[in-house]
Design a protein around this motif. Sequence first.
Motif, PDB file in Angstrom:
ATOM      1  N   ILE A  78      14.529  10.165 -33.788  1.00  0.00           N
ATOM      2  CA  ILE A  78      15.251   9.095 -34.470  1.00  0.00           C
ATOM      3  C   ILE A  78      14.674   8.931 -35.870  1.00  0.00           C
ATOM      4  O   ILE A  78      13.465   9.072 -36.073  1.00  0.00           O
ATOM      5  CB  ILE A  78      15.183   7.776 -33.668  1.00  0.00           C
ATOM      6  CG1 ILE A  78      16.126   6.731 -34.269  1.00  0.00           C
ATOM      7  CG2 ILE A  78      13.744   7.273 -33.563  1.00  0.00           C
ATOM      8  CD1 ILE A  78      16.268   5.480 -33.395  1.00  0.00           C
ATOM      9  N   SER A  79      15.551   8.650 -36.822  1.00  0.00           N
ATOM     10  CA  SER A  79      15.116   8.419 -38.196  1.00  0.00           C
ATOM     11  C   SER A  79      16.097   7.455 -38.851  1.00  0.00           C
ATOM     12  O   SER A  79      17.173   7.182 -38.303  1.00  0.00           O
ATOM     13  CB  SER A  79      15.038   9.732 -38.980  1.00  0.00           C
ATOM     14  OG  SER A  79      16.312  10.358 -39.044  1.00  0.00           O
ATOM     15  N   ARG A  80      15.720   6.947 -39.997  1.00  0.00           N
ATOM     16  CA  ARG A  80      16.604   6.028 -40.710  1.00  0.00           C
ATOM     17  C   ARG A  80      16.448   6.203 -42.202  1.00  0.00           C
ATOM     18  O   ARG A  80      15.372   6.593 -42.678  1.00  0.00           O
ATOM     19  CB  ARG A  80      16.354   4.585 -40.289  1.00  0.00           C
ATOM     20  CG  ARG A  80      15.033   4.013 -40.718  1.00  0.00           C
ATOM     21  CD  ARG A  80      14.785   2.644 -40.061  1.00  0.00           C
ATOM     22  NE  ARG A  80      15.720   1.634 -40.523  1.00  0.00           N
ATOM     23  CZ  ARG A  80      15.891   0.458 -39.894  1.00  0.00           C
ATOM     24  NH1 ARG A  80      15.207   0.180 -38.802  1.00  0.00           N
ATOM     25  NH2 ARG A  80      16.745  -0.421 -40.380  1.00  0.00           N
ATOM     26  N   ASP A  81      17.508   5.880 -42.922  1.00  0.00           N
ATOM     27  CA  ASP A  81      17.496   5.875 -44.377  1.00  0.00           C
ATOM     28  C   ASP A  81      18.013   4.511 -44.802  1.00  0.00           C
ATOM     29  O   ASP A  81      19.224   4.256 -44.774  1.00  0.00           O
ATOM     30  CB  ASP A  81      18.377   7.002 -44.916  1.00  0.00           C
ATOM     31  CG  ASP A  81      18.296   7.146 -46.416  1.00  0.00           C
ATOM     32  OD1 ASP A  81      17.999   6.145 -47.103  1.00  0.00           O
ATOM     33  OD2 ASP A  81      18.541   8.248 -46.925  1.00  0.00           O
ATOM     34  N   ASN A  82      17.112   3.620 -45.172  1.00  0.00           N
ATOM     35  CA  ASN A  82      17.518   2.253 -45.509  1.00  0.00           C
ATOM     36  C   ASN A  82      18.334   2.204 -46.804  1.00  0.00           C
ATOM     37  O   ASN A  82      19.127   1.278 -46.993  1.00  0.00           O
ATOM     38  CB  ASN A  82      16.297   1.349 -45.596  1.00  0.00           C
ATOM     39  CG  ASN A  82      15.727   1.028 -44.219  1.00  0.00           C
ATOM     40  OD1 ASN A  82      16.383   1.208 -43.200  1.00  0.00           O
ATOM     41  ND2 ASN A  82      14.485   0.566 -44.196  1.00  0.00           N
ATOM     42  N   ALA A  83      18.153   3.172 -47.665  1.00  0.00           N
ATOM     43  CA  ALA A  83      18.955   3.214 -48.891  1.00  0.00           C
ATOM     44  C   ALA A  83      20.424   3.500 -48.581  1.00  0.00           C
ATOM     45  O   ALA A  83      21.313   3.070 -49.327  1.00  0.00           O
ATOM     46  CB  ALA A  83      18.404   4.269 -49.841  1.00  0.00           C
ATOM     47  N   LEU A  84      20.671   4.225 -47.490  1.00  0.00           N
ATOM     48  CA  LEU A  84      22.032   4.563 -47.083  1.00  0.00           C
ATOM     49  C   LEU A  84      22.529   3.701 -45.921  1.00  0.00           C
ATOM     50  O   LEU A  84      23.647   3.887 -45.448  1.00  0.00           O
ATOM     51  CB  LEU A  84      22.114   6.039 -46.679  1.00  0.00           C
ATOM     52  CG  LEU A  84      21.828   7.059 -47.775  1.00  0.00           C
ATOM     53  CD1 LEU A  84      21.889   8.477 -47.209  1.00  0.00           C
ATOM     54  CD2 LEU A  84      22.798   6.911 -48.938  1.00  0.00           C
TER      55      LEU A  84
ATOM     56  N   ALA B 199      16.127   5.682 -27.735  1.00  0.00           N
ATOM     57  CA  ALA B 199      15.145   5.764 -28.811  1.00  0.00           C
ATOM     58  C   ALA B 199      15.270   4.540 -29.706  1.00  0.00           C
ATOM     59  O   ALA B 199      16.342   3.933 -29.787  1.00  0.00           O
ATOM     60  CB  ALA B 199      15.339   7.038 -29.633  1.00  0.00           C
ATOM     61  N   ALA B 200      14.180   4.205 -30.389  1.00  0.00           N
ATOM     62  CA  ALA B 200      14.178   3.077 -31.315  1.00  0.00           C
ATOM     63  C   ALA B 200      13.294   3.390 -32.501  1.00  0.00           C
ATOM     64  O   ALA B 200      12.361   4.208 -32.409  1.00  0.00           O
ATOM     65  CB  ALA B 200      13.699   1.812 -30.618  1.00  0.00           C
ATOM     66  N   ILE B 201      13.575   2.710 -33.612  1.00  0.00           N
ATOM     67  CA  ILE B 201      12.788   2.881 -34.830  1.00  0.00           C
ATOM     68  C   ILE B 201      12.613   1.525 -35.473  1.00  0.00           C
ATOM     69  O   ILE B 201      13.530   0.694 -35.469  1.00  0.00           O
ATOM     70  CB  ILE B 201      13.463   3.902 -35.764  1.00  0.00           C
ATOM     71  CG1 ILE B 201      12.570   4.258 -36.948  1.00  0.00           C
ATOM     72  CG2 ILE B 201      14.826   3.402 -36.238  1.00  0.00           C
ATOM     73  CD1 ILE B 201      13.029   5.494 -37.711  1.00  0.00           C
ATOM     74  N   SER B 202      11.437   1.264 -36.001  1.00  0.00           N
ATOM     75  CA  SER B 202      11.151  -0.016 -36.630  1.00  0.00           C
ATOM     76  C   SER B 202      11.912  -0.166 -37.941  1.00  0.00           C
ATOM     77  O   SER B 202      12.448   0.807 -38.475  1.00  0.00           O
ATOM     78  CB  SER B 202       9.649  -0.151 -36.875  1.00  0.00           C
ATOM     79  OG  SER B 202       9.208   0.870 -37.768  1.00  0.00           O
ATOM     80  N   TRP B 203      11.911  -1.371 -38.500  1.00  0.00           N
ATOM     81  CA  TRP B 203      12.696  -1.635 -39.706  1.00  0.00           C
ATOM     82  C   TRP B 203      12.239  -0.763 -40.870  1.00  0.00           C
ATOM     83  O   TRP B 203      13.045  -0.340 -41.701  1.00  0.00           O
ATOM     84  CB  TRP B 203      12.619  -3.104 -40.085  1.00  0.00           C
ATOM     85  CG  TRP B 203      11.264  -3.542 -40.558  1.00  0.00           C
ATOM     86  CD1 TRP B 203      10.243  -4.043 -39.809  1.00  0.00           C
ATOM     87  CD2 TRP B 203      10.777  -3.491 -41.902  1.00  0.00           C
ATOM     88  NE1 TRP B 203       9.147  -4.306 -40.588  1.00  0.00           N
ATOM     89  CE2 TRP B 203       9.442  -3.982 -41.879  1.00  0.00           C
ATOM     90  CE3 TRP B 203      11.323  -3.095 -43.114  1.00  0.00           C
ATOM     91  CZ2 TRP B 203       8.676  -4.079 -43.030  1.00  0.00           C
ATOM     92  CZ3 TRP B 203      10.553  -3.193 -44.264  1.00  0.00           C
ATOM     93  CH2 TRP B 203       9.240  -3.679 -44.215  1.00  0.00           C
ATOM     94  N   SER B 204      10.962  -0.461 -40.919  1.00  0.00           N
ATOM     95  CA  SER B 204      10.435   0.341 -42.024  1.00  0.00           C
ATOM     96  C   SER B 204      10.585   1.843 -41.785  1.00  0.00           C
ATOM     97  O   SER B 204      10.428   2.646 -42.701  1.00  0.00           O
ATOM     98  CB  SER B 204       8.957   0.032 -42.241  1.00  0.00           C
ATOM     99  OG  SER B 204       8.206   0.480 -41.117  1.00  0.00           O
ATOM    100  N   GLY B 205      10.855   2.211 -40.530  1.00  0.00           N
ATOM    101  CA  GLY B 205      10.906   3.621 -40.187  1.00  0.00           C
ATOM    102  C   GLY B 205       9.556   4.214 -39.834  1.00  0.00           C
ATOM    103  O   GLY B 205       9.444   5.403 -39.554  1.00  0.00           O
ATOM    104  N   GLY B 206       8.522   3.378 -39.822  1.00  0.00           N
ATOM    105  CA  GLY B 206       7.189   3.898 -39.590  1.00  0.00           C
ATOM    106  C   GLY B 206       6.809   4.063 -38.129  1.00  0.00           C
ATOM    107  O   GLY B 206       5.818   4.732 -37.821  1.00  0.00           O
ATOM    108  N   ARG B 207       7.555   3.440 -37.257  1.00  0.00           N
ATOM    109  CA  ARG B 207       7.266   3.544 -35.828  1.00  0.00           C
ATOM    110  C   ARG B 207       8.519   3.950 -35.069  1.00  0.00           C
ATOM    111  O   ARG B 207       9.603   3.468 -35.333  1.00  0.00           O
ATOM    112  CB  ARG B 207       6.752   2.205 -35.291  1.00  0.00           C
ATOM    113  CG  ARG B 207       5.394   1.782 -35.825  1.00  0.00           C
ATOM    114  CD  ARG B 207       5.008   0.418 -35.265  1.00  0.00           C
ATOM    115  NE  ARG B 207       5.857  -0.647 -35.782  1.00  0.00           N
ATOM    116  CZ  ARG B 207       5.860  -1.889 -35.310  1.00  0.00           C
ATOM    117  NH1 ARG B 207       5.086  -2.197 -34.281  1.00  0.00           N
ATOM    118  NH2 ARG B 207       6.643  -2.800 -35.839  1.00  0.00           N
TER     119      ARG B 207
END
Length: 122
Positions: free
Chosen positions: A69-75, A48-56
């Motif tokens: 897949i998800s991301r939290d750029n603040a963390l 799985a992959a996720i874009s830098w913004s988390g939007g894709r």
Amino acid sequence: VQLQASGGGLVQAGGSLRLSCAASRRTFSSYAMGWFRQAPGKEREFVAAISWSGGRMYYADSVKGRFTISRDNALNTVYLQMNSLKPEDTAVYYCAAGSPYPLTAANSVNYWGQGTQVTVSS
């Protein structure tokens, strides 16, 4: 960028696990992030992959509809929620950072985490 993966373990088929990958630098947010896995005797494969913004997000067909897949750029953290696990999901899971999105090829990866073992029993 150093990547530290965690959350692997032993689970029965049909169960769930959540993997986490913490990055060491704030520039984490400029990278696409992904997860790969490698089973014994097999090549490392894209999960799985996720874009830098988390939007894709983009998934391998084998996990589509079961993994998220998800991301939290603040963390500085990326996650892989794995549901309805199957014995064939057993592998060492690696988080990865690189470009460009969708980071499906290992040669697009700039940084690898150390891997976390996921074992699914039948």
